[in-house]
Write a protein that holds these residues in place. Structure first.
Motif, PDB file in Angstrom:
ATOM      1  N   ASP A 371       0.807  -1.225   0.000  1.00 38.59           N
ATOM      2  CA  ASP A 371       0.000   0.000   0.000  1.00 38.59           C
ATOM      3  C   ASP A 371       0.838   1.274   0.000  1.00 38.59           C
ATOM      4  OD1 ASP A 371      -2.241  -1.509  -0.071  1.00 38.59           O
ATOM      5  OD2 ASP A 371      -2.917  -1.072   1.977  1.00 38.59           O
ATOM      6  N   ALA A 372       2.015   1.235   0.599  1.00 38.68           N
ATOM      7  CA  ALA A 372       2.841   2.439   0.677  1.00 38.68           C
ATOM      8  C   ALA A 372       4.109   2.339  -0.172  1.00 38.68           C
ATOM      9  CB  ALA A 372       3.229   2.711   2.131  1.00 38.68           C
ATOM     10  N   HIS A 373       4.216   1.289  -0.976  1.00 32.82           N
ATOM     11  CA  HIS A 373       5.457   1.108  -1.739  1.00 32.82           C
ATOM     12  C   HIS A 373       5.482   2.056  -2.941  1.00 32.82           C
ATOM     13  CE1 HIS A 373       8.726  -0.795  -3.963  1.00 32.82           C
ATOM     14  NE2 HIS A 373       9.045  -1.396  -2.840  1.00 32.82           N
ATOM     15  N   PRO A 374       6.643   2.632  -3.275  1.00 31.88           N
ATOM     16  CA  PRO A 374       6.698   3.559  -4.418  1.00 31.88           C
ATOM     17  C   PRO A 374       6.405   2.915  -5.762  1.00 31.88           C
ATOM     18  CG  PRO A 374       8.898   3.134  -3.514  1.00 31.88           C
ATOM     19  CD  PRO A 374       7.922   2.572  -2.537  1.00 31.88           C
ATOM     20  N   TYR A 375       6.432   1.590  -5.853  1.00 39.49           N
ATOM     21  CA  TYR A 375       6.117   0.909  -7.109  1.00 39.49           C
ATOM     22  C   TYR A 375       4.653   0.493  -7.206  1.00 39.49           C
ATOM     23  CZ  TYR A 375      11.219   0.220  -7.708  1.00 39.49           C
ATOM     24  OH  TYR A 375      12.571   0.395  -7.853  1.00 39.49           O
ATOM     25  N   ARG A 376       3.835   0.790  -6.192  1.00 37.42           N
ATOM     26  CA  ARG A 376       2.460   0.283  -6.174  1.00 37.42           C
ATOM     27  C   ARG A 376       1.715   0.728  -7.439  1.00 37.42           C
ATOM     28  NH1 ARG A 376       2.967   4.720  -3.140  1.00 37.42           N
ATOM     29  NH2 ARG A 376       1.349   6.333  -3.173  1.00 37.42           N
ATOM     30  N   ARG A 379      -0.499   4.159  -7.673  1.00 37.17           N
ATOM     31  CA  ARG A 379       0.105   5.408  -7.215  1.00 37.17           C
ATOM     32  C   ARG A 379      -0.283   6.560  -8.141  1.00 37.17           C
ATOM     33  NH1 ARG A 379       4.338   2.394  -9.633  1.00 37.17           N
ATOM     34  NH2 ARG A 379       5.298   3.422 -11.436  1.00 37.17           N
ATOM     35  N   PRO A 380      -0.252   7.783  -7.651  1.00 39.66           N
ATOM     36  CA  PRO A 380      -0.480   8.928  -8.535  1.00 39.66           C
ATOM     37  C   PRO A 380       0.611   8.985  -9.609  1.00 39.66           C
ATOM     38  CG  PRO A 380      -0.563   9.574  -6.219  1.00 39.66           C
ATOM     39  CD  PRO A 380      -0.033   8.175  -6.254  1.00 39.66           C
ATOM     40  N   MET A 381       0.199   9.254 -10.850  1.00 44.34           N
ATOM     41  CA  MET A 381       1.164   9.297 -11.945  1.00 44.34           C
ATOM     42  C   MET A 381       0.760  10.376 -12.947  1.00 44.34           C
ATOM     43  SD  MET A 381       2.634   6.151 -14.262  1.00 44.34           S
ATOM     44  CE  MET A 381       2.629   5.056 -12.838  1.00 44.34           C
TER      45      MET A 381
END
Length: 466
Positions: A371-376, A379-381
């Motif tokens: 849930d908090a991983h930068p690769y999720r 994520r906002p992109m």
């Protein structure tokens, strides 16, 4: 009808099979969907040099926070690799060697490109040595070369040997089923295949790279999957008597591509790679163009060793590298919690495979782990603006791209060209002409730095249809 598996993994590249191996190791029932044999046309893994580039992918313009995060993930993969290869062997896949040692050769004028690589290696406690380019064993680097780094802990594998070992490891497991067909569509708990078979599973992991958007309704938008773009890379296998390097030799990354690189193979041949071109209509069966092979040959002779110009070209291969707008991997649950993705590794798929497999398996066995991983995946992109991309040096990089193979201009003219290119592209994006509309359409489809060479070349293509 088959009983539903715990997990269906769609895709038989290195990430897909790594995920399957990890899930099988954890005791889950896994169905793998994708060709087992054949040409595997367009698959990035089998066209890869398979350098395990823990540090040598870093570039001077990389943001420090992001570079630190990416290096941490690559280090985690580096640390996992020996045990991962041992596990593959223990599962019946056979032995895969990972010889150590990488030379990073800086071409003329690019000595500063070595600095972030050396700094990251030292910060992580890894050995790094600075040398003259003439110190690289068995290589006659161009006299104009700016210097070299020796990274003794960066390794490589043979991609074909790794893929065969992963495939055998999966096949040996009683909990594994392999459907040697391509997937045609994916929905919650269901994978439709080319020969009419339907695979059912509690959860589905999509690891089919650039082919993922075509498997999902409306290219994945209802599931919140961001755009997955394709970088087309061409590699060659050479016979080059006299150029008998025993470690990887590569240049730092170019603005729109990975550095030119030589990777020794166990059969005495050399793998040569280095191209990367954005392609909006990815055709896995498209053979390398003469221009792409010419770029490889030119860079090899001009940047690595002039003797490579006389090497025999044994064969070529094309691979499609999946990547996202923010150039980070894409893993975890989509808008449908039963559908996960594991893709967008761009140029680091072989290195990151065991790490991503572990993260995806953690998410499946302990939902919420990512849930908090930068690769999720969710994520906002936001799409980058053309002004931001040009400000990050894309116009100067375009000049380097056009002068690849050792060409140069006086510094003042380089600056003038970069400024003019940035101004012209901004003007075209605002112009109401046919050319301006075409540039806007292309940018809207692929708002990434790799699109800048395509934007630059668009005027020539438009001129041809008038």
């Amino acid at each position: 009808m088959r009983e539903p598996a715990d997990v269906a993994v769609v895709g038989t590249g290195v990430v897909g099979l790594a995920v399957a191996v990890e899930l099988l190791h954890r005791g889950l029932d896994v169905t793998v969907v994708g060709p087992r044999t054949g040409a595997h046309q367009g698959q990035g893994t089998r066209a890869a040099g398979a350098m395990l580039s823990t540090f040598s992918e870093l570039e001077p313009q990389h943001d420090a926070v992001r570079a630190g995060m990416e290096t941490a993930e690559r280090l985690a993969a580096h640390q996992a690799y020996p045990a991962w290869l041992e596990r593959i062997e223990a599962m019946g896949g056979g032995t895969v060697q990972a010889p150590s040692g990488t030379w990073v050769l800086a071409p003329a004028g690019r000595r500063s490109c070595l600095d972030p690589i050396a700094a990251a290696a030292r910060a992580a406690g890894h050995s790094v040595e600075e040398h003259d380019a003439s110190s690289i064993p068995a290589l006659r680097a161009p006299a104009s070369s700016a210097g070299a780094l020796w990274l003794p802990t960066e390794s490589r594998v043979d991609s074909a040997a790794l893929m065969e070992a992963l495939s055998r490891a999966v096949e040996q497991q009683p909990r594994a089923t392999w459907i040697s067909q391509s997937a045609t569509a994916v929905s919650a708990g269901t994978v439709a295949c080319t020969e009419g078979e339907t695979v059912r599973a509690r959860e589905v992991v999509l690891a089919a790279g650039c082919g993922i958007p075509a498997l999902l309704p409306e290219c994945g938008r209802p599931l919140g999957v961001p755009p997955i773009l394709a970088g087309r890379g061409v590699s060659a296998r050479l016979a080059a008597p006299g150029v008998e390097v025993e470690q990887v030799v590569r240049t730092p990354n170019a603005e729109f591509a990975c550095g030119a690189h030589l990777v020794p193979r166990t059969d005495g041949t050399l793998y040569l790679g280095g191209t990367n071109r954005l392609t909006l209509d990815a055709d896995p069966a498209q053979a390398p163009s003469l221009d792409e092979v010419a770029v490889l040959a030119s860079d090899a002779a001009a940047l690595l060793d002039p003797r490579l110009g006389a090497a025999s070209l044994l064969d070529t291969r094309t691979g499609l590298r999946p990547y996202t707008l923010d150039h980070l991997p894409l893993i975890g649950r989509t808008g449908d919690p039963s559908v996960l993705v594991a893709t967008a590794t761009y140029r680091c798929g072989v290195l990151l495979a065991p790490r991503l497999a572990q993260l995806v398996a953690d998410e499946i066995t302990a939902p919420g782990s990512l849930d908090a991983h930068p690769y999720r995946a969710l994520r906002p992109m936001p799409a980058p603006r053309i002004d931001d991309v040009l400000a990050d040096g894309a116009a100067q990089g375009l000049l380097e791209h056009l002068l690849q193979g050792g060409g140069h201009l006086p510094p003042a003219q380089q600056d003038e060209f970069a400024a003019f290119t940035a101004l012209a592209l901004r003007a075209l994006l605002d112009e109401g002409s046919q050319a301006g509309a075409a540039v806007r359409r292309l940018w809207e489809r692929a708002p990434v730095i790799e699109a800048v060479p395509a934007l630059f070349a668009l005027a020539r293509r438009l001129e041809g249809v008038r």
